[in-house]
Scaffold this motif. Structure first.
Motif, short mmCIF file in Angstrom:
data_model
loop_
_atom_site.label_atom_id
_atom_site.label_comp_id
_atom_site.label_asym_id
_atom_site.label_seq_id
_atom_site.Cartn_x
_atom_site.Cartn_y
_atom_site.Cartn_z
N GLY A 54 -43.80 -11.67 -10.60
CA GLY A 54 -44.64 -12.08 -11.71
C GLY A 54 -45.78 -11.13 -12.02
N GLY A 55 -45.97 -10.13 -11.15
CA GLY A 55 -47.00 -9.14 -11.42
C GLY A 55 -48.27 -9.29 -10.62
N SER A 56 -48.37 -10.31 -9.77
CA SER A 56 -49.55 -10.45 -8.93
C SER A 56 -49.58 -9.35 -7.88
N THR A 57 -50.76 -8.82 -7.63
CA THR A 57 -50.89 -7.72 -6.68
C THR A 57 -51.82 -8.08 -5.53
N ASN A 58 -51.63 -7.41 -4.41
CA ASN A 58 -52.54 -7.54 -3.28
C ASN A 58 -52.63 -6.20 -2.58
N TYR A 59 -53.78 -5.96 -1.97
CA TYR A 59 -54.06 -4.66 -1.35
C TYR A 59 -54.69 -4.82 0.02
N ALA A 60 -54.43 -3.85 0.87
CA ALA A 60 -55.17 -3.77 2.13
C ALA A 60 -56.63 -3.45 1.80
N ASP A 61 -57.54 -3.98 2.59
CA ASP A 61 -58.96 -3.74 2.33
C ASP A 61 -59.29 -2.25 2.32
N SER A 62 -58.58 -1.49 3.13
CA SER A 62 -58.88 -0.07 3.27
C SER A 62 -58.55 0.76 2.03
N VAL A 63 -57.75 0.19 1.12
CA VAL A 63 -57.35 0.96 -0.06
C VAL A 63 -57.82 0.33 -1.37
N LYS A 64 -58.46 -0.83 -1.30
CA LYS A 64 -58.92 -1.49 -2.52
C LYS A 64 -59.88 -0.59 -3.29
N GLY A 65 -59.64 -0.53 -4.60
CA GLY A 65 -60.48 0.32 -5.45
C GLY A 65 -60.02 1.76 -5.51
N ARG A 66 -59.08 2.15 -4.65
CA ARG A 66 -58.58 3.54 -4.65
C ARG A 66 -57.10 3.61 -5.02
N PHE A 67 -56.32 2.63 -4.60
CA PHE A 67 -54.88 2.63 -4.84
C PHE A 67 -54.53 1.56 -5.86
N THR A 68 -53.49 1.85 -6.65
CA THR A 68 -52.99 0.89 -7.62
C THR A 68 -51.46 0.84 -7.55
N VAL A 69 -50.95 -0.36 -7.34
CA VAL A 69 -49.50 -0.56 -7.31
C VAL A 69 -49.05 -1.08 -8.68
N SER A 70 -47.89 -0.61 -9.12
CA SER A 70 -47.35 -1.07 -10.39
C SER A 70 -45.83 -0.97 -10.36
N ARG A 71 -45.19 -1.67 -11.26
CA ARG A 71 -43.74 -1.62 -11.34
C ARG A 71 -43.31 -1.48 -12.78
N ASP A 72 -42.29 -0.67 -13.00
CA ASP A 72 -41.70 -0.51 -14.32
C ASP A 72 -40.30 -1.11 -14.25
N ASN A 73 -40.17 -2.32 -14.73
CA ASN A 73 -38.90 -3.02 -14.61
C ASN A 73 -37.78 -2.33 -15.38
N ALA A 74 -38.13 -1.72 -16.49
CA ALA A 74 -37.11 -1.03 -17.29
C ALA A 74 -36.54 0.18 -16.56
N LYS A 75 -37.37 0.80 -15.73
CA LYS A 75 -36.92 1.98 -14.98
C LYS A 75 -36.53 1.64 -13.56
N ASN A 76 -36.64 0.35 -13.20
CA ASN A 76 -36.33 -0.07 -11.82
C ASN A 76 -37.10 0.76 -10.79
N THR A 77 -38.37 0.94 -11.05
CA THR A 77 -39.18 1.81 -10.21
C THR A 77 -40.52 1.17 -9.87
N LEU A 78 -40.91 1.34 -8.63
CA LEU A 78 -42.21 0.89 -8.14
C LEU A 78 -43.07 2.13 -7.94
N TYR A 79 -44.36 2.02 -8.25
CA TYR A 79 -45.27 3.15 -8.12
C TYR A 79 -46.46 2.78 -7.23
N LEU A 80 -47.06 3.83 -6.68
CA LEU A 80 -48.33 3.67 -5.99
C LEU A 80 -49.20 4.86 -6.39
N GLN A 81 -50.21 4.59 -7.19
CA GLN A 81 -51.18 5.60 -7.56
C GLN A 81 -52.27 5.61 -6.51
N MET A 82 -52.48 6.76 -5.89
CA MET A 82 -53.45 6.88 -4.81
C MET A 82 -54.52 7.89 -5.23
#
Length: 115
Positions: A54-82
């Motif tokens: 559904g798009g809800s995200t959660n992060y480890a405390d050590s990466v909050k504010g620095r990393f962003t997780v996202s998914r592109d369902n059309a491309k069947n791909t998960l990303y992690l921007q660090m």
């Protein structure tokens, strides 16, 4: 059998950025949740970031504010921007997809943060 293939790792200086990708061989909407994990030498594998179907995200405390997780369902791909990477982010990063009955892992991609 769904396969997950990570890419985008490498060597980066402290303060730099990387974007990891996890390409699935099938429809990622089959997964209830997907996530990024990492394992540093001598340490246990830990959850870095997760995203639900559904798009809800959660992060480890050590990466909050620095990393962003996202998914592109059309491309069947998960990303992690660090961003603002630190030496302690150095690890092998793994992608995981979870269904009701199974969990699937990628082979991992190395991220090294060093000057």
């Amino acid at each position: 059998q769904v396969q997950l293939v990570e890419s985008g790792g490498g060597l980066v200086q402290p303060g730099g950025s990387l974007r990891l990708s996890c390409a699935a061989s099938g429809n990622i909407l089959l997964f209830n949740a997907m996530g990024w994990y990492r394992q540093a030498p001598g340490k246990e594998r830990e959850l870095v970031a997760g995203v639900s179907r559904g798009g809800s995200t959660n992060y480890a405390d050590s990466v909050k504010g620095r990393f962003t997780v996202s998914r592109d369902n059309a491309k069947n791909t998960l990303y992690l921007q660090m961003n603002s990477l630190k030496p302690e982010d150095t690890a092998v990063y793994y992608c995981k997809g979870t269904t009701v009955v199974s969990a699937y892992w990628g082979q991992g991609t190395q991220v090294t943060v060093s000057s």
